[in-house]
Design an enzyme around this catalytic site. Structure first.
Site, PDB file in Angstrom:
ATOM      1  N   ASP A  12       0.784  -1.192   0.041  1.00 60.36           N
ATOM      2  CA  ASP A  12      -0.013  -0.048   0.050  1.00 60.36           C
ATOM      3  C   ASP A  12       0.790   1.150  -0.059  1.00 60.36           C
ATOM      4  OD1 ASP A  12      -3.103   0.695   1.504  1.00 60.36           O
ATOM      5  OD2 ASP A  12      -1.753   2.134   1.160  1.00 60.36           O
ATOM      6  N   ASP A 108      -4.161   2.144  -4.940  1.00 62.03           N
ATOM      7  CA  ASP A 108      -2.840   2.346  -4.556  1.00 62.03           C
ATOM      8  C   ASP A 108      -2.450   0.946  -3.807  1.00 62.03           C
ATOM      9  OD1 ASP A 108      -4.266   2.611  -1.904  1.00 62.03           O
ATOM     10  OD2 ASP A 108      -2.324   4.051  -1.284  1.00 62.03           O
ATOM     11  N   GLU A 109      -3.101  -0.066  -3.557  1.00 66.16           N
ATOM     12  CA  GLU A 109      -2.755  -1.232  -3.128  1.00 66.16           C
ATOM     13  C   GLU A 109      -3.044  -2.426  -3.826  1.00 66.16           C
ATOM     14  OE1 GLU A 109      -5.325  -2.260   0.267  1.00 66.16           O
ATOM     15  OE2 GLU A 109      -6.927  -0.567  -0.561  1.00 66.16           O
TER      16      GLU A 109
HETATM   17  P1  TTP Z   1      -5.395   5.110   1.608  1.00 65.25           P
HETATM   18  O1  TTP Z   1      -4.139   3.800   1.029  1.00 65.25           O
HETATM   19  O2  TTP Z   1      -6.299   4.705   2.384  1.00 65.25           O
HETATM   20  O3  TTP Z   1      -4.655   6.204   2.058  1.00 65.25           O
HETATM   21  P2  TTP Z   1      -3.246   6.874   1.856  1.00 65.25           P
HETATM   22  O4  TTP Z   1      -2.519   6.167   0.545  1.00 65.25           O
HETATM   23  O5  TTP Z   1      -3.420   8.471   1.269  1.00 65.25           O
HETATM   24  O6  TTP Z   1      -2.311   6.977   3.196  1.00 65.25           O
HETATM   25  P3  TTP Z   1      -1.959   5.616   3.864  1.00 65.25           P
HETATM   26  O7  TTP Z   1      -0.341   5.945   4.015  1.00 65.25           O
HETATM   27  O8  TTP Z   1      -2.562   5.622   5.118  1.00 65.25           O
HETATM   28  O9  TTP Z   1      -2.138   4.437   3.214  1.00 65.25           O
HETATM   29  O10 TTP Z   1      -5.897   5.676   0.079  1.00 65.25           O
HETATM   30  C1  TTP Z   1      -5.176   5.801  -1.208  1.00 65.25           C
HETATM   31  C2  TTP Z   1      -5.685   6.860  -1.870  1.00 65.25           C
HETATM   32  O11 TTP Z   1      -7.108   7.018  -2.208  1.00 65.25           O
HETATM   33  C3  TTP Z   1      -5.329   8.166  -1.157  1.00 65.25           C
HETATM   34  O12 TTP Z   1      -4.111   8.514  -1.369  1.00 65.25           O
HETATM   35  C4  TTP Z   1      -6.444   9.093  -1.668  1.00 65.25           C
HETATM   36  C5  TTP Z   1      -7.710   8.185  -1.906  1.00 65.25           C
HETATM   37  N1  TTP Z   1      -8.781   8.424  -0.917  1.00 65.25           N
HETATM   38  C6  TTP Z   1      -9.713   9.232  -1.012  1.00 65.25           C
HETATM   39  O13 TTP Z   1      -9.813  10.064  -2.006  1.00 65.25           O
HETATM   40  N2  TTP Z   1     -10.758   9.360  -0.003  1.00 65.25           N
HETATM   41  C7  TTP Z   1     -10.586   8.401   1.100  1.00 65.25           C
HETATM   42  O14 TTP Z   1     -11.402   8.899   2.082  1.00 65.25           O
HETATM   43  C8  TTP Z   1      -9.584   7.478   1.295  1.00 65.25           C
HETATM   44  C9  TTP Z   1      -9.439   6.745   2.443  1.00 65.25           C
HETATM   45  C10 TTP Z   1      -8.552   7.522   0.079  1.00 65.25           C
HETATM   46 MG    MG Z   2      -2.266   4.185   0.888  1.00 67.38          MG
END
Ligand code: TTP
Ligand code: MG
Length: 393
Positions: A12, A108-109
């Site tokens: 991720d 992103d994962e």
């Molecule tokens: P995530 O992987 O949940 O968050 P992240 O990558 O920003 O942070 P982390 O280091 O905790 O993994 O989500 C991936 C992307 O999806 C995030 O960069 C933006 C988008 N997203 C939204 O647009 N709205 C949301 O509510 C969430 C959770 C994510």
């Molecule tokens: Mg992320």
């Protein structure tokens, strides 16, 4: 084969959208970056925030004006989906160098099944670290990686030491790990489930572990009880199942955690349509009725059907109907645990087809799709997401 040790990675990206903004604007590095809307956009919400901004309490889904109050010095930018999709594609391509079995879960994962890749890339820990390094060197971004004997545990593990983390749950320690995990970190336990558990006096995973299955079923119903019983023991909970019924063909995916974003749901739906349609072709069946099924985080299940005027002859038509049904039924406030799609009332012959203007066109298209499906069956590494990311984003 039965004693083969399975290894899954869950990778991720860290603060994905915000990290891309920092990458493309080096002057933002080390600063609180908040992606979403501008502070003056009254109704916008935060997509994500850089770790520098998170220190101020800013997080995803928070209204932008609130983020501005917490962090007025923040750099507020609008999201650039095309750019994020481009980088996402680049990173998924890197993952595919390490295994033919990469399951993209959102932008992103992804899960990477690295079972049996030791000879090529070394022990699983080394592979995990290699992938981290590879992503960093080719894109400049950091990822957090979870390594475990099951997908579900790998997903939890990747969140254990964010950002730029690596966490390994060793075989034999699954149950001990789960018994030390706070309830709210257990994937599949959303806010509502947590409240319900607390109401019945369950505050830790151990509280669940100490009750037998009958009691759990009495309190929480069969599905939820089975999930709880297995998960605290570190036993792989439902992952991905493909079911067949007579006179109907359907396929469903149980996510190893609750899914909130429509992008993941649509991508999954497209994959499911693909697999269902392929099976329809294999048995030379015809169908007009499409069914979509959604199970939410609290295990309530809804389904919806629609009968098309004529037989569905292309994946495009099938997916378009399924997507419409999903949009109609989907309650975005609830996390989705399971998504299914199917054809109902399958007939063997193409009777009563009204020849319409586009019929020939569709038959041609179907022939092309048959060929593509055959090719994809032979070469499973050709993934449908690839085409989708390139086409739509
Ligand atoms: P995530 O992987 O949940 O968050 P992240 O990558 O920003 O942070 P982390 O280091 O905790 O993994 O989500 C991936 C992307 O999806 C995030 O960069 C933006 C988008 N997203 C939204 O647009 N709205 C949301 O509510 C969430 C959770 C994510
Ligand atoms: Mg992320």
């Amino acid at each position: 084969m039965s004693n083969l040790q399975h290894w899954f990675l869950h990778v991720d990206l860290d603060a994905f959208f915000a990290s891309v903004e920092q990458l493309d604007h080096p002057e933002y590095k080390g600063k609180p970056v908040i992606v979403g809307g501008k502070p003056e956009d009254k109704r916008s919400v935060v997509s994500t925030a850089s770790y520098e901004a998170r220190k101020f309490g800013v997080h995803s889904a928070m209204p932008t004006f609130q983020a501005y109050k917490l962090c007025p010095q923040g750099i507020f930018v609008h999201g650039r989906m095309e750019r994020y999709a481009e980088i996402s594609y680049q990173i998924m391509t890197i993952f595919k160098e390490y295994s033919p079995d990469v399951m993209q879960m959102s932008i992103d994962e992804a899960f990477i099944d690295i079972t049996g890749t030791e000879k090529l890339f070394g022990p699983p820990e080394e592979t995990a670290l290699k992938i981290k390094k590879h992503v960093k060197e080719s894109t400049g971004l950091t990822v957090s990686v979870g390594l475990a004997p099951t997908k579900y545990l790998a997903k939890i593990a990747s969140d254990m030491s964010k950002p730029d983390g690596f966490y390994f749950i060793k075989p034999g320690t699954e149950q001990a790990f789960m018994l030390n995990l706070p309830l709210k970190k257990v994937f599949g336990i959303g806010t509502k489930t947590l409240e319900n558990l607390n109401k019945h006096g369950f505050f830790t995973t151990r509280d669940i572990y100490e009750k037998n299955l009958d009691i759990l079923q009495f309190l929480f119903g069969t599905n939820m009880a089975n999930f709880l019983y297995n998960t605290v023991r570190g036993i792989e909970v439902e992952t991905f199942s493909r079911k067949t019924k007579s006179h109907s063909i359907s396929s469903e995916t149980t996510f190893p955690y609750d899914v909130f974003d429509i992008y993941t749901l649509e991508t999954t739906l497209l994959e499911l349509c693909h697999s269902v349609y392929f099976r329809l072709l294999q048995e030379n069946g015809f169908a007009k009725t499409v069914m979509v099924k959604i199970r939410y985080e609290d295990f309530t299940t809804v389904s919806i059907q629609e009968k098309n005027d004529r037989n569905i002859l292309t994946i495009d038509t099938f997916y378009a109907i399924a997507k419409k049904l999903l949009e109609k039924k989907y309650d975005e406030k609830q996390g989705v645990r399971l998504l299914g799609v199917g054809f109902e009332n399958i007939t063997k012959e193409e009777k009563d087809v009204q020849l319409e203007l586009f019929e020939d066109e569709n038959v041609k298209k179907q022939a092309v799709e048959k060929a593509i499906l055959k090719l994809e069956k032979k070469h499973p590494e050709i993934k449908i997401q690839k085409a989708r990311l390139l086409k739509n984003k």
